[in-house]
Design a protein around this motif. Structure first.
Motif, mmCIF file in Angstrom:
data_model
loop_
_atom_site.group_PDB
_atom_site.id
_atom_site.type_symbol
_atom_site.label_atom_id
_atom_site.label_comp_id
_atom_site.label_asym_id
_atom_site.label_seq_id
_atom_site.Cartn_x
_atom_site.Cartn_y
_atom_site.Cartn_z
ATOM 1 N N GLN A 12 52.002 41.940 36.417
ATOM 2 C CA GLN A 12 52.708 42.066 36.548
ATOM 3 C C GLN A 12 53.251 41.860 38.071
ATOM 4 O OE1 GLN A 12 55.385 43.800 35.379
ATOM 5 N NE2 GLN A 12 56.819 42.895 37.089
ATOM 6 N N ARG A 15 53.576 37.693 36.692
ATOM 7 C CA ARG A 15 54.837 37.467 35.766
ATOM 8 C C ARG A 15 55.595 37.573 36.832
ATOM 9 N NH1 ARG A 15 52.530 41.103 32.433
ATOM 10 N NH2 ARG A 15 53.371 43.138 33.076
ATOM 11 N N THR A 16 55.779 38.431 38.028
ATOM 12 C CA THR A 16 57.068 38.494 38.785
ATOM 13 C C THR A 16 57.240 36.905 39.694
ATOM 14 O OG1 THR A 16 57.422 40.818 39.142
ATOM 15 C CG2 THR A 16 58.058 39.825 40.776
ATOM 16 N N ARG A 18 55.962 33.912 38.529
ATOM 17 C CA ARG A 18 56.337 32.757 38.262
ATOM 18 C C ARG A 18 57.568 32.400 37.709
ATOM 19 N NH1 ARG A 18 51.874 30.799 34.210
ATOM 20 N NH2 ARG A 18 51.343 32.406 34.480
#
Length: 197
Positions: A12, A15-16, A18
Motif C-alpha cells: 500500500q 502504491r501511495t 508512486r
C-alpha cells in the motif's frame, strides 16, 4: 506486525508513494531533481569512493543522469546496476559513451562487454523513507540481496538514497531483514542514519 500484514502495508505504501511521485509535473520534477543532485554532490562522501554506483532513472524517479557529467569531471569511476534473474544484481563499469542496453525491469545498463565492478558507494532510488534512513524500494529485492551479499563478504558499500523530500514518511514499515541506508539526500535535506547503526 506479522509478515502478511507487513507485506500488505509495504504494498500500500508503494502504491501511495508512486502515485504521489507520478503526480509531480515534469518541470517541477526537473527542478527538484537538480536540487537533489546538487545536494548529493555537495554532501555525500563521494571522494572516499573509488567506484560510485549510480542508477538510470525509470518512470518518475529523480533524474540521476544529472550526476554523471560532474562526477566524470571529478574523475570518478562510475558503475550501473544490472538485474540478474528475479532478485540478483551486479554492477558494470560505466564510462562516457558506454552503450546502454535493455537490462529488464525498465532499466538500461552496460552490456556484457563492460567490466563487472564492486562500487564502494551506492546511490540508490527509493519510493519512501523515514528519518532513521529506512527505505522502501520497488519490492523485487535486488538491492537488498546485493547489499546482504556484500556485507557477508566483508565489503559493505556506503549506502546513499536519493529522493524527493515529499517521499519522507513518519515511519517506513520495515521487517527484521530490511537494512537502513547510511544517508538519504533530498532536494531539501541530508539525513544521516542514527549514530551506532
Amino acid at each position: 506486525m506479522d509478515s502478511a500484514a507487513l507485506k500488505d502495508t509495504k504494498a500500500q505504501t508503494r502504491r501511495t508513494m508512486r502515485a504521489q511521485r507520478d503526480a509531480v509535473p515534469d518541470a517541477e520534477r526537473a527542478k527538484l531533481s537538480r536540487l537533489c543532485c546538487e545536494n548529493l554532490l555537495q554532501h555525500a562522501p563521494l571522494d572516499q569512493a573509488a567506484i560510485v554506483g549510480l542508477f538510470m532513472p525509470i518512470q518518475s524517479e529523480i533524474d540521476s543522469t544529472l550526476l554523471i557529467p560532474p562526477l566524470l569531471k571529478r574523475g570518478a569511476a562510475l558503475a550501473l546496476p544490472v538485474p540478474i534473474g528475479r532478485t540478483g544484481m551486479l554492477f558494470r563499469s560505466y564510462k562516457e559513451g558506454t552503450e546502454l542496453v535493455d537490462a529488464g525491469f525498465g532499466t538500461r545498463a552496460p552490456g556484457r562487454g563492460a567490466r563487472e565492478v564492486m562500487p564502494d558507494l551506492l546511490v540508490m532510488p527509493l519510493l519512501a523513507f523515514d528519518s532513521e534512513c529506512n527505505r522502501i524500494g520497488y519490492g523485487a529485492g535486488h538491492y537488498d540481496r546485493y547489499i546482504s551479499e556484500r556485507i557477508l563478504s566483508g565489503s559493505k558499500p556506503m549506502l546513499v538514497g536519493l529522493a524527493f523530500s515529499f517521499q519522507q514518511l513518519d515511519k517506513v514499515p520495515v521487517g527484521g531483514y530490511d537494512l537502513p541506508l547510511d544517508m538519504i539526500v533530498t532536494d531539501k535535506d541530508v539525513i544521516r542514519a542514527p549514530e551506532g547503526d
